[in-house]
Design a protein around this motif. Structure first.
Motif, PDB file in Angstrom:
ATOM      1  N   THR A  65       0.946  -1.279  -0.160  1.00 38.14           N
ATOM      2  CA  THR A  65       0.071   0.125   0.150  1.00 38.14           C
ATOM      3  C   THR A  65       0.865   1.184   0.123  1.00 38.14           C
ATOM      4  O   THR A  65       1.809   1.367   0.771  1.00 38.14           O
ATOM      5  N   THR A  66       0.353   2.438  -0.750  1.00 45.18           N
ATOM      6  CA  THR A  66       1.020   3.491  -0.934  1.00 45.18           C
ATOM      7  C   THR A  66       0.312   4.709  -0.370  1.00 45.18           C
ATOM      8  O   THR A  66      -0.910   4.744  -0.692  1.00 45.18           O
ATOM      9  N   TRP A  67       0.843   5.576   0.723  1.00 43.86           N
ATOM     10  CA  TRP A  67      -0.197   6.587   1.188  1.00 43.86           C
ATOM     11  C   TRP A  67       0.869   7.810   0.419  1.00 43.86           C
ATOM     12  O   TRP A  67       2.121   7.856   0.742  1.00 43.86           O
ATOM     13  N   ARG A  68       0.041   8.923  -0.032  1.00 45.28           N
ATOM     14  CA  ARG A  68       0.681  10.196  -0.201  1.00 45.28           C
ATOM     15  C   ARG A  68      -0.001  11.344   0.392  1.00 45.28           C
ATOM     16  O   ARG A  68      -1.178  11.204   0.376  1.00 45.28           O
ATOM     17  N   MET A  69       0.620  12.188   0.599  1.00 41.64           N
ATOM     18  CA  MET A  69       0.180  13.567   1.099  1.00 41.64           C
ATOM     19  C   MET A  69       1.187  14.679   0.800  1.00 41.64           C
ATOM     20  O   MET A  69       2.328  14.348   0.857  1.00 41.64           O
ATOM     21  N   CYS A  70       0.601  15.985   1.252  1.00 42.24           N
ATOM     22  CA  CYS A  70       1.490  16.985   1.366  1.00 42.24           C
ATOM     23  C   CYS A  70       1.111  17.441   2.885  1.00 42.24           C
ATOM     24  O   CYS A  70       0.266  17.152   3.521  1.00 42.24           O
ATOM     25  N   TRP A  71       2.295  18.405   3.202  1.00 43.51           N
ATOM     26  CA  TRP A  71       2.119  18.965   4.563  1.00 43.51           C
ATOM     27  C   TRP A  71       2.564  20.337   4.609  1.00 43.51           C
ATOM     28  O   TRP A  71       3.202  21.063   3.482  1.00 43.51           O
ATOM     29  N   SER A  72       1.793  21.051   5.347  1.00 45.46           N
ATOM     30  CA  SER A  72       2.393  22.453   5.692  1.00 45.46           C
ATOM     31  C   SER A  72       2.223  22.778   7.459  1.00 45.46           C
ATOM     32  O   SER A  72       1.822  21.892   7.916  1.00 45.46           O
ATOM     33  N   TYR A  73       2.493  24.128   7.737  1.00 47.06           N
ATOM     34  CA  TYR A  73       2.552  24.170   9.159  1.00 47.06           C
ATOM     35  C   TYR A  73       1.894  25.657   9.436  1.00 47.06           C
ATOM     36  O   TYR A  73       2.499  26.517   8.774  1.00 47.06           O
TER      37      TYR A  73
END
Length: 443
Positions: A65-73
């Motif tokens: 399984t592959t999870w993908r996401m972006c992040w910011s703060y």
């Protein structure tokens, strides 16, 4: 080490600093090695557009399984995850799940009425991002975060975001119909977390992504009990230390999350509530009966957890290979619901999307005259076309001797469970792939 331990009057002074920063204009989000953007007005959207490699998280787990996401703060809420997608084995493309997800408040009222804090919007939660040592992110990577509008400009770049994987034990186990073969799989999770210090507490904000599509949102409180709070009576606290002289004041942690779904890439979704009712066995029946009913939630709702009640958010644009609409079920964790404030009286809220509605209480954005500053005020009968989900999980902290020193982590949170996202268990072994539905009848 940078210290942000503030209680009582010192904590209130920090709140004043936060308000001053807001008055000057605040920055919504930042990431590693990013140039500090100009101050933005309070109604500016969260900056999630940049998903270059520094801001991207992509993890293929050992089970496929592959999870993908972006992040910011964000300056107040801390870590924000966006564009979260899930691609299990057998799916040719990622399945979009969430547009954005973040903490929306940590409300901390004290049992004796002496204090009440909004740790996210008024006590420096986002500013208290802590640097992590490699041992705190075993087997993983620690990313550098640039804290927007840092109160301490000399410490605006913090090695404070851990991404790692962790075994969780059995994903499934099944004895074969014939022979001695056992089908079993050990599950694997992606973990994404930060540590934020607010006062004497250190909050571990953990997002756990399972290889079967389940997402867990948890906040763990650790650190230390405030030394200035040993002044309670026996019905407002608990004696710690020698004898019964010093009573640590009891208090609550009411944690809110804000979820903006984007199932199959669309903000349009339906919300459904399910309730089951058990009826005593009728004459001739072997046991009681249980009937489950569905209620379509078409208007904004302040919902309360109940026995055998659950909700799901349903895609309007995607189906699995069995032609069933994809959805995610909201699975509440244990909660001590706090009735002292209007916004903490319900377990879940479904509101129609408004860009300015970002925090469950003491909302910092300007939503206009009469709009209200808390999520309960936003439930006013609007039709749900683009639902925002707010989840409230409470913990009543009655201290114990074991809470010192340091305090063991106490966790609170909830889960999102995939319901019909895939046609079968996404980890099904190849030799069982034909056993879908009523396979035993040959139909």
């Amino acid at each position: 080490m940078r210290v942000n331990r503030i209680s009582g009057a010192r904590r209130r002074a920090a709140v004043g600093l936060s308000v001053a920063a807001l008055a000057a204009g605040w920055t919504s989000a930042a990431g590693p090695a990013a140039a500090q953007p100009a101050a933005q007005p309070r109604n500016a959207p969260t900056a999630t557009e940049d998903c270059s490699s520094a801001y991207r998280i992509e993890q293929k787990l050992s089970t496929g399984t592959t999870w993908r996401m972006c992040w910011s703060y964000e300056a107040e809420a801390g870590l924000v995850l966006s564009d979260v997608s899930y691609q299990p084995p057998g799916e040719s493309a990622p399945i979009k799940v969430l547009s954005t997800a973040k903490l929306a408040q940590i409300h901390v009222p004290y049992d004796d009425g002496s204090a009440e804090y909004s740790d996210v919007t008024g006590a420096g939660f986002g500013q208290g991002l802590m640097e992590m040592a490699p041992g705190e992110c075993p087997g993983g990577t620690i990313k550098t975060v640039k804290v927007p509008e840092a109160w301490d400009p000399e410490h605006e770049n913090v090695k404070g975001l851990c991404t790692t994987t962790r075994a969780r034990g059995h994903a499934y186990r099944m004895q074969a119909d014939t022979g001695n073969k056992v089908f079993q799989q050990q599950g694997k999770d992606l973990l994404v977390y930060t540590v934020n210090q607010t006062g004497w507490y250190e909050y571990i904000t953990e997002w756990r992504f399972q290889d079967d599509g389940t997402i867990h949102m948890n906040v763990g409180a650790t650190g230390t009990l405030a030394p200035g709070d040993y002044n309670a009576t026996d019905d407002r606290g608990w004696p710690l230390g020698k004898g019964a002289r010093a009573y640590a004041t009891s208090h609550s942690h009411n944690v809110f999350w804000r979820l903006n779904f984007a199932l199959d890439g669309s903000s349009k979704a339906k919300v459904e509530q399910y309730d089951s009712k058990v009826t005593a066995a009728a004459s001739g029946d072997e046991g009681p009966t249980n009937r489950t009913t569905r209620t379509k939630v078409t208007k904004e709702l302040a919902g309360d957890a109940a026995n055998m009640r659950w909700w799901r958010v349903v895609s309007q644009s995607g189906k699995n290979k069995d032609q069933h609409a994809r959805s995610y079920e909201i699975v509440p964790g244990p909660s001590a619901k706090y009735p002292g404030r209007s916004y903490t009286k319900h377990d879940v809220y479904f509101t129609q999307y408004k860009k300015c509605e970002q925090f469950a209480s003491d909302n910092l954005r300007n939503c206009g005259s009469g709009a209200g500053k808390s999520v309960d005020k936003w439930v006013n009968g609007e039709t749900l076309k683009h639902p925002i989900v707010w989840v409230n999980v409470g913990f009543h902290h009655v201290a114990r001797d074991e809470d010192q020193q340091p305090m063991p982590v106490h966790w609170q949170g909830f889960s999102l469970a995939p319901r019909d996202v895939t046609a079968m268990n996404p980890l099904t072994p190849a030799e069982l792939a034909d056993q879908n539905g009523d396979y035993g009848s040959g139909g």
